[in-house]
Design an enzyme around this catalytic site. Structure first.
Site, PDB file in Angstrom:
ATOM      1  N   ASN A   1     -64.969 -69.924   4.800  1.00  0.00           N
ATOM      2  CA  ASN A   1     -66.187 -70.505   4.236  1.00  0.00           C
ATOM      3  C   ASN A   1     -65.833 -71.355   3.018  1.00  0.00           C
ATOM      4  O   ASN A   1     -64.906 -71.032   2.259  1.00  0.00           O
ATOM      5  CB  ASN A   1     -67.269 -69.465   3.939  1.00  0.00           C
ATOM      6  CG  ASN A   1     -66.813 -68.293   3.085  1.00  0.00           C
ATOM      7  OD1 ASN A   1     -65.641 -67.950   3.046  1.00  0.00           O
ATOM      8  ND2 ASN A   1     -67.745 -67.666   2.400  1.00  0.00           N
TER       9      ASN A   1
ATOM     10  N   GLU B   1     -67.007 -69.620  10.448  1.00  0.00           N
ATOM     11  CA  GLU B   1     -67.086 -69.844  11.893  1.00  0.00           C
ATOM     12  C   GLU B   1     -67.251 -71.326  12.204  1.00  0.00           C
ATOM     13  O   GLU B   1     -66.601 -71.880  13.088  1.00  0.00           O
ATOM     14  CB  GLU B   1     -68.273 -69.078  12.493  1.00  0.00           C
ATOM     15  CG  GLU B   1     -68.183 -67.560  12.355  1.00  0.00           C
ATOM     16  CD  GLU B   1     -68.804 -67.024  11.071  1.00  0.00           C
ATOM     17  OE1 GLU B   1     -68.727 -67.694  10.032  1.00  0.00           O
ATOM     18  OE2 GLU B   1     -69.366 -65.915  11.130  1.00  0.00           O
TER      19      GLU B   1
ATOM     20  N   CYS C   1     -73.981 -65.892  10.895  1.00  0.00           N
ATOM     21  CA  CYS C   1     -75.347 -66.274  10.538  1.00  0.00           C
ATOM     22  C   CYS C   1     -76.014 -66.996  11.710  1.00  0.00           C
ATOM     23  O   CYS C   1     -75.353 -67.383  12.681  1.00  0.00           O
ATOM     24  CB  CYS C   1     -75.347 -67.160   9.285  1.00  0.00           C
ATOM     25  SG  CYS C   1     -74.942 -68.886   9.602  1.00  0.00           S
TER      26      CYS C   1
ATOM     27  N   CYS D   1     -74.566 -70.487  12.640  1.00  0.00           N
ATOM     28  CA  CYS D   1     -73.290 -70.405  13.374  1.00  0.00           C
ATOM     29  C   CYS D   1     -73.510 -69.952  14.816  1.00  0.00           C
ATOM     30  O   CYS D   1     -72.846 -70.435  15.731  1.00  0.00           O
ATOM     31  CB  CYS D   1     -72.320 -69.468  12.657  1.00  0.00           C
ATOM     32  SG  CYS D   1     -71.692 -70.183  11.120  1.00  0.00           S
TER      33      CYS D   1
HETATM   34  N1  THU Z   1     -70.674 -66.649   5.547  1.00  0.00           N
HETATM   35  C1  THU Z   1     -69.748 -67.001   6.487  1.00  0.00           C
HETATM   36  O1  THU Z   1     -68.856 -67.823   6.231  1.00  0.00           O
HETATM   37  N2  THU Z   1     -69.822 -66.426   7.695  1.00  0.00           N
HETATM   38  C2  THU Z   1     -70.674 -65.404   8.034  1.00  0.00           C
HETATM   39  O2  THU Z   1     -70.569 -64.861   9.128  1.00  0.00           O
HETATM   40  C3  THU Z   1     -71.698 -64.957   7.068  1.00  0.00           C
HETATM   41  C4  THU Z   1     -71.758 -65.728   5.794  1.00  0.00           C
HETATM   42  C5  THU Z   1     -70.541 -67.221   4.188  1.00  0.00           C
HETATM   43  C6  THU Z   1     -71.563 -68.212   3.760  1.00  0.00           C
HETATM   44  C7  THU Z   1     -71.454 -68.102   2.248  1.00  0.00           C
HETATM   45  O3  THU Z   1     -70.364 -68.889   1.799  1.00  0.00           O
HETATM   46  C8  THU Z   1     -71.113 -66.648   2.010  1.00  0.00           C
HETATM   47  O4  THU Z   1     -70.590 -66.174   3.237  1.00  0.00           O
HETATM   48  C9  THU Z   1     -72.290 -65.795   1.585  1.00  0.00           C
HETATM   49  O5  THU Z   1     -73.360 -65.972   2.430  1.00  0.00           O
END
Ligand code: THU
Length: 140
Positions: free
Chosen positions: A42, A55, A91, A94
């Site tokens: 992320n 993702e 989320c 994604c």
């Molecule tokens: N996030 C992801 O990268 N993937 C997930 O499956 C859930 C959330 C990230 C988005 C943000 O940078 C942080 O986690 C908190 O929401």
């Protein structure tokens, strides 16, 4: 499919996550049908909304290199100071991106705490009645 290897790649990618705002670090490793692994983390932003999940980073890397068919994705995430990880599910945004490129009945989402502890779900299970490219096919 080597599930442990895919999880290890997700955990390695997690180390690159850029998360000065949430301090929640996520790594993903996407396995294409032809056996390549695309990793993602992320990447957050001071403007908040331009942030990208691990993702989607993995999917967009693959698609931008001409790879469009996938079998599985491993996801590992949690707070940066966590001693051990809990399961981190993708989320909604994604899930929708997965719906664009993956077969809901067979694409596997591997939610991992570590290479030994994981759960597997299909896209259909985590996005029931999803809307995808098939819904736009014209029938006449
Ligand atoms: N996030 C992801 O990268 N993937 C997930 O499956 C859930 C959330 C990230 C988005 C943000 O940078 C942080 O986690 C908190 O929401």
């Amino acid at each position: 499919m080597d599930i442990k290897l895919l999880i290890e790649e997700a955990l390695k990618a997690r180390k690159f996550s850029y998360t000065p705002y949430s301090r929640f670090r996520v790594g993903a490793a996407l396995l294409s049908r032809d056996g390549q692994i695309f990793t993602g983390c992320n990447i957050e932003n001071a403007g908040y909304t331009p942030s990208n999940c691990a993702e989607r980073t993995a999917f967009f890397k693959a698609v931008s290199q001409g790879v469009l068919e996938f079998q599985a994705i491993a996801v590992a995430g949690g707070p940066e100071d966590a001693l051990e990880l809990d399961y981190c599910a993708p989320c909604g945004v994604c899930r929708q991106v997965m719906m664009e490129f993956c077969d809901p009945e067979s694409f596997q989402i591997i939610l991992a705490k570590n290479p030994e502890e994981y759960q597997i779900r299909t896209l259909e299970e985590i996005l029931p009645m999803g809307f995808g490219p098939k819904n736009l096919e014209r029938k006449r």
